[in-house]
Design an enzyme around this catalytic site. Sequence first.
Site, PDB file in Angstrom:
ATOM      1  N   VAL A 212       0.929  -1.084  -0.084  1.00  0.00           N
ATOM      2  CA  VAL A 212       0.122  -0.073   0.009  1.00  0.00           C
ATOM      3  C   VAL A 212       1.029   1.195  -0.104  1.00  0.00           C
ATOM      4  O   VAL A 212       1.912   1.362   0.718  1.00  0.00           O
ATOM      5  CB  VAL A 212      -0.851  -0.041   1.283  1.00  0.00           C
ATOM      6  CG1 VAL A 212      -1.985  -1.131   1.022  1.00  0.00           C
ATOM      7  CG2 VAL A 212      -0.110  -0.349   2.463  1.00  0.00           C
ATOM      8  N   CYS A 213       0.754   2.320  -0.656  1.00  0.00           N
ATOM      9  CA  CYS A 213       1.696   3.025  -1.143  1.00  0.00           C
ATOM     10  C   CYS A 213       1.016   4.315  -1.257  1.00  0.00           C
ATOM     11  O   CYS A 213      -0.151   4.797  -1.769  1.00  0.00           O
ATOM     12  CB  CYS A 213       2.561   3.078  -2.119  1.00  0.00           C
ATOM     13  SG  CYS A 213       2.912   1.312  -2.313  1.00  0.00           S
ATOM     14  N   THR A 214       1.531   5.599  -1.564  1.00  0.00           N
ATOM     15  CA  THR A 214       1.281   6.736  -2.118  1.00  0.00           C
ATOM     16  C   THR A 214       2.306   7.097  -3.235  1.00  0.00           C
ATOM     17  O   THR A 214       3.585   7.097  -2.727  1.00  0.00           O
ATOM     18  CB  THR A 214       1.170   8.061  -1.018  1.00  0.00           C
ATOM     19  OG1 THR A 214       0.516   7.676  -0.184  1.00  0.00           O
ATOM     20  CG2 THR A 214       0.874   9.200  -1.707  1.00  0.00           C
TER      21      THR A 214
END
Length: 396
Positions: A143-145
Amino acid sequence: MALGLSVLCWMLLLFCGFWARAQDVPPFTEDCRSGTYPPTGPTFKGNASWYIVNLDLPPEERWNSIIKDKKVELFNLIQVIKDFIKVFDPAGKIIGLVDDELPLILDSLPSPFLEEIKGIAAVSETPLGEIIFYNIFYELFTVCTAIIAEDKTGRLFHARNLDFGLFLGWDIKHSTWMVSQSLKPLTVNIDFQRNNRTIFKSVTFAGYVGMLTGVKPGIFTVTMNERFNLDGGFVGIIEWIFGIRNSVWIGFLIRSVLENATSYEEAKNELVETKLISPAYFMLGGNKSGEACVITRARETCLDIWELDLKQGMWYLVETNYDHWNKPLFVDDRRTPAMKCMNKITQEKISVPTIYDVLSTKPVLNKLTTFTALMNVAEGTLETYLRDCPNPCVPW
Ligand SMILES: *[C@@H]1O[C@H](CO)[C@@H](O)[C@H](O)[C@H]1NC(C)=O
Ligand SMILES: *[C@@H]1O[C@H](CO)[C@@H](O)[C@H](O)[C@H]1NC(C)=O
Ligand SMILES: *[C@@H]1O[C@H](CO)[C@@H](O)[C@H](O)[C@H]1NC(C)=O
Ligand SMILES: *[C@@H]1O[C@H](CO)[C@@H](O)[C@H](O)[C@H]1NC(C)=O
């Protein structure tokens, strides 16, 4: 069969755990940070170190020097994962299957990944099945930005936080995610070379041969974000275990694109058209003004290509783990805070340091954040900073 079912049960347990936790975590955001670059202070854990991988060597030998350096850290991470699995599976059935059955599917992995994984297992003296497992699980929990932005002079910046290890064991004493913690010392920057010349640069975890982040100097930059979807990754992985193997692991695809695509357009076509084992978001940037997009992928088809649109004043794109045309899940909204900070900075002031500010603002920075990577395609640079998020800080 048994392996597929165990994997499925395990996923369901994790998913339920997520909802249980989500109920009691209040959203936590802070004002946009500024002046955080060059990195210092409690949210900076050090630089990732650099290695060269020589693509002229036989695949079995390419990773030797990295694995020799990181053997202990790799062993520790695999131990943390095993201990975590034991909680659900005290009899050790899953690990037994990983050790006994995963090596049987090795031959269905494409070259050069097959040979590289064999080399890594040999040098690290780790059972082959566990190294294969290690190479699969990044497809599931990332999960990332990610942010791509163009400044007033047409320079493109591409950056990401890699948040990894959700649900994989909460360490109450230190209030950290155990897997995220064990990954930090495995983070390495790699300069992939042929004929002693850089082909591309990437940041990854030692022992993982796919790539999730990279820059091909002067040509393009790419990152991948997980796209959660129950019919997606799990079905793909189970199909693959049962022998339906007409699709590609995401990390392997990005590695191939970085290694062999020679233009932005070629990279884009491959990311749009290749059948995948799990759904994903790809963020791709070129080396020319306006060349940037987010590709939303289902396993077999491309659902959407979202392009930078300077004429409409859209000078940046932010992608987390949700389709850009939908709202993020309310307990996991990193998009709104990131966009708020980008708008505050403005296109006039966007740069590597100000993007680092955005990626240092909670909850864009959170307990899962393993590293922040900053790329500048025209200069061909990649900088990676290991991160920490001391309390008060959101768990994801
Ligand atoms: C990280 O790298 C930068 C730039 O190369 C250097 O100035 C800094 O001292 C390094 N910091 C640590 C903690 O190693
Ligand atoms: C790469 O450089 C090393 C030493 O710097 C040299 O021994 C080797 O021959 C070079 N390889 C190629 C393919 O040019
Ligand atoms: C990439 O862009 C920079 C300027 O933005 C330019 O100087 C350079 O030549 C470009 N590289 C390639 C390979 O086109
Ligand atoms: C890139 O292309 C070369 C030559 O076709 C091939 O040997 C190599 O395996 C490819 N690399 C990847 C990562 O697919």
